[in-house]
Design an enzyme around this catalytic site. Sequence first.
Site, mmCIF file in Angstrom:
data_model
loop_
_atom_site.group_PDB
_atom_site.id
_atom_site.type_symbol
_atom_site.label_atom_id
_atom_site.label_comp_id
_atom_site.label_asym_id
_atom_site.label_seq_id
_atom_site.Cartn_x
_atom_site.Cartn_y
_atom_site.Cartn_z
ATOM 1 N N HIS A 73 -8.544 -3.191 -6.032
ATOM 2 C CA HIS A 73 -8.493 -3.346 -4.573
ATOM 3 C C HIS A 73 -9.629 -2.515 -3.964
ATOM 4 O O HIS A 73 -9.959 -1.447 -4.476
ATOM 5 C CB HIS A 73 -7.121 -2.864 -4.061
ATOM 6 C CG HIS A 73 -6.890 -3.202 -2.622
ATOM 7 N ND1 HIS A 73 -7.478 -2.501 -1.591
ATOM 8 C CD2 HIS A 73 -6.151 -4.178 -2.040
ATOM 9 C CE1 HIS A 73 -7.102 -3.045 -0.436
ATOM 10 N NE2 HIS A 73 -6.305 -4.068 -0.688
ATOM 11 N N LYS B 45 0.855 -1.211 0.000
ATOM 12 C CA LYS B 45 0.000 0.000 0.000
ATOM 13 C C LYS B 45 0.886 1.254 0.000
ATOM 14 O O LYS B 45 1.954 1.245 -0.614
ATOM 15 C CB LYS B 45 -0.964 -0.040 1.177
ATOM 16 C CG LYS B 45 -1.694 -1.373 1.300
ATOM 17 C CD LYS B 45 -2.826 -1.325 2.260
ATOM 18 C CE LYS B 45 -3.427 -2.707 2.401
ATOM 19 N NZ LYS B 45 -4.697 -2.721 3.086
#
Length: 243
Positions: A94, A12
């Site tokens: 995502h 991330k």
Amino acid sequence: MPRTALIAGNWKMNGLAGDLGFFGEVARAAADSPADILVCPPATLLALAAKTCSGTAISVGGQDCHARESGAHTGDVSAVMLRDAGADYVILGHSERRADHGESDAIVRSKAEAALAAGLIPIICVGETQAERESGQAETVVARQLAGSLPENPQKMELVIAYEPVWAIGTGLTASEADVAEIHAAIRKRLPDPLTTRILYGGSVKPANAESLLSLADVDGALVGGASLKASDFTSIIGAVGR
Ligand code: PEP
């Protein structure tokens, strides 16, 4: 398991150049593992990570890409650029991208098509929210996302699906084994190439639960967020494959 397991880390928006020492420890675990090992760092680190991992059993990937190859899209990165930087995979759709950037299934599909055209393996994420699960809609939601996000002509092209219940991401909660097995089986029967397509589970995978999740019939690996930031946790998840 007829498919090679894939353990993928999603960093991330975490990681600086000083964190690349991570790959030394992980490379040793990757060399001994029967699984494919992937780390998706932020775009800023991708080329450096690819260089660091060259000659190891670790692949690197992007966390998103634009559907176009180039052009006036400030701040975006194309699939071709990811490939050029050394990526083999890209995570698409995502739930954080779907929520923060309003990504629809149609957008995810166009990105997946761009990824395949660039020679990347897309990891297409699907998963229900807590409200959708509580109202008995989990399978319906996942089936709809899958139908809308899969590339138009995915036959003979390698792609990966990640089932990530939104409520399990970064919360420490994991879906029950029965729920994971049920949704993975439901995904498998909707895939154009069910025998070879890998389905990963994601949602608070950690050393303590990796072995049981990875031993489920239709689970071909894991997409790991938080626990992929710490080399010792990630290597212990890698070590859980096939145990
Ligand atoms: C993810 O973001 O893909 C994820 C599964 O995160 P975590 O493992 O932290 O729940």
